[in-house]
Design an enzyme around this catalytic site. Sequence first.
Site, short mmCIF file in Angstrom:
data_model
loop_
_atom_site.label_atom_id
_atom_site.label_comp_id
_atom_site.label_asym_id
_atom_site.label_seq_id
_atom_site.Cartn_x
_atom_site.Cartn_y
_atom_site.Cartn_z
N LYS A 42 -9.20 -10.03 19.50
CA LYS A 42 -9.25 -9.15 18.33
C LYS A 42 -10.68 -8.91 17.89
O LYS A 42 -11.47 -9.86 17.73
CB LYS A 42 -8.43 -9.77 17.19
CG LYS A 42 -8.19 -8.84 16.00
CD LYS A 42 -7.20 -9.50 15.03
CE LYS A 42 -6.89 -8.62 13.85
NZ LYS A 42 -5.90 -9.25 12.94
N GLU A 102 1.53 -10.62 16.92
CA GLU A 102 0.24 -11.29 16.78
C GLU A 102 0.44 -12.78 16.49
O GLU A 102 1.22 -13.16 15.62
CB GLU A 102 -0.52 -10.62 15.62
CG GLU A 102 -1.87 -11.20 15.29
CD GLU A 102 -2.54 -10.47 14.13
OE1 GLU A 102 -3.72 -10.75 13.87
OE2 GLU A 102 -1.88 -9.63 13.49
N GLU A 145 5.31 -11.69 -16.96
CA GLU A 145 5.09 -12.96 -17.65
C GLU A 145 3.95 -13.74 -17.04
O GLU A 145 3.12 -14.32 -17.76
CB GLU A 145 6.38 -13.80 -17.60
CG GLU A 145 7.54 -13.18 -18.36
CD GLU A 145 8.87 -13.87 -18.09
OE1 GLU A 145 9.83 -13.58 -18.81
OE2 GLU A 145 8.93 -14.69 -17.16
N SER A 182 20.06 -18.65 -17.69
CA SER A 182 19.92 -18.57 -19.13
C SER A 182 20.79 -17.53 -19.81
O SER A 182 20.91 -17.51 -21.03
CB SER A 182 18.46 -18.26 -19.47
OG SER A 182 18.13 -16.93 -19.05
N CYS A 234 -3.31 -5.81 15.90
CA CYS A 234 -3.19 -5.43 14.49
C CYS A 234 -4.36 -4.56 14.00
O CYS A 234 -4.44 -3.39 14.37
CB CYS A 234 -3.04 -6.69 13.63
SG CYS A 234 -2.10 -6.38 12.10
#
Length: 543
Positions: free
Chosen positions: A113, A45, A398, A288, A149
């Site tokens: 589409k 596509e 986080e 770290s 799609c």
Amino acid sequence: MAERLLIAAAQLNCTVGDLSGNAARILEYAERGRAAGADLVLTPELSLCGYPPEDLVLREGFLRDCRRELEALAPRVRGTALVVGFPELAPDGKRYNAAALVRDGRIAAVARKRELPNYDVFDEKRYFDAGSEPCVFELKGVRFGLAICEDVWFGRVPAACRAAGAQVMLAINASPYHKRKQSTRHSIFRDWIRATGMPMVAANLVGGQDELVFDGASSMLDARGELVRQAPFFEEALALFELDGAMPRAGEVAAEPPLEAEIYQALCLGTRDYLDKNGFPGAVLGLSGGVDSALTLAIACDALGAQRVRAVMMPSGYTAQMSQDDAAEMARRVGVRYDVIPIGPAFDALRASLKPVFAGRPEDLTEENLQARVRGTLLMALSNKFGSIVLTTGNKSEMAVGYSTLYGDMAGGFAVIKDLYKTLVWRLARYRNTLGEIIPENIITRAPSAELRPGQTDQDSLPPYDVLDGIVEAYMEQNRAPREIVAQGYAPADVRRVVELIRRSEYKRRQAPPGVRITLRGFGKDWRYPITARYRDAGDLSL
């Protein structure tokens, strides 16, 4: 006896906006398909312009340039038919997500589409008008329906093609990856396949585009909905699908990788393409001694090669010797350039500058954040000087609750593990070590800590990660109300706390760099909550 047909799926890694480069790649694969004896070559596509082109589609000059590339490409295609995805500007001014059938050196037909997705990461109704007519064409006595799609996700287009005489459905896709997406695709395909009795061949895009990753795995399903051929995942390929007339012939089926391997491949592909397509020579990150930065380093090295990656340890007075030793050992194992730049002098200088205006106030989160911001400044300085992009190392847990520092550990250009929950970070770290033990065991087993004050651990500020991740997933990915999450067995206090942190952290997430999306819903295009909002779900306060 039915005539043999060979359909080639060109599983391409296209670059948005590189019209001439994409056209050259399409032509190369058309030639490869012709050399292999293919009667038809399918490209994904919008392969001509790359997917998703977003607001480029609103520029008429962009659409005209796409048309010129297509018209220049068509006469060069000989010996095979070719389907090219492209954005079409129609004479009446309408814009379509389209597919051109190129035969005998000319554009013989165009499919437009019809089913325009406007959910998750998609905004196609913003850009395109919907097509209306089915596209059916004949090749060696077999009638093929051509769809794009989502046209084959809802079944209406296959049914219309079947009514117009189609015997086999062809689908060109740019279907982005999330965990176990291929299983979902096939489940949806099977419903309309069984309803229409038509087999299908699907060509899918592969590669990374900003936060999206496309996993390829182009496939062919027979008239019973059984998978009979499948191309590799996460790599470019020319997949050959054989049919006896309209009957698919079984062939090689590339296996779907185990979940951890699948996600890891997606992260590597997304990281590599983000840097390469944007022209970055390499990457730099803060190492770290914790598991997040260790996994980020592993992915960066596997995606780019160790020679393009630089790791920097920036210890403070609170950084444990174990963290420094583990970081140095991992850097040695993967073979990256490793620098140690202590932040103490810069941190002390900032505290001294602020001392007069902070007089009489105790040290608190302010000083913790100053350390993170010194580190962010150092990494950005290295990025400016050497041209490498800074990879941030924050995870989804986080990002959800704001356990991160603006202009500190959030400073950077690409967030590799942005869509990984902390519990998944640990799983992927262990998975990567099965391929070669590069992450020291200490890094995986230690209690996580930001090391911004003495004896600090993440669980001083957050619920245990298995609890936190479960609540975030329920609220953020599944749209569960707090009361429903409590009904799943989580403590009301934990739910109330986590949901409020998610709400309060929106302003931070808006300033975070993009990162690879691997879940059904990431903190990117598919998460669009206002920063300023006072709405609370019914029952919030009575949990």
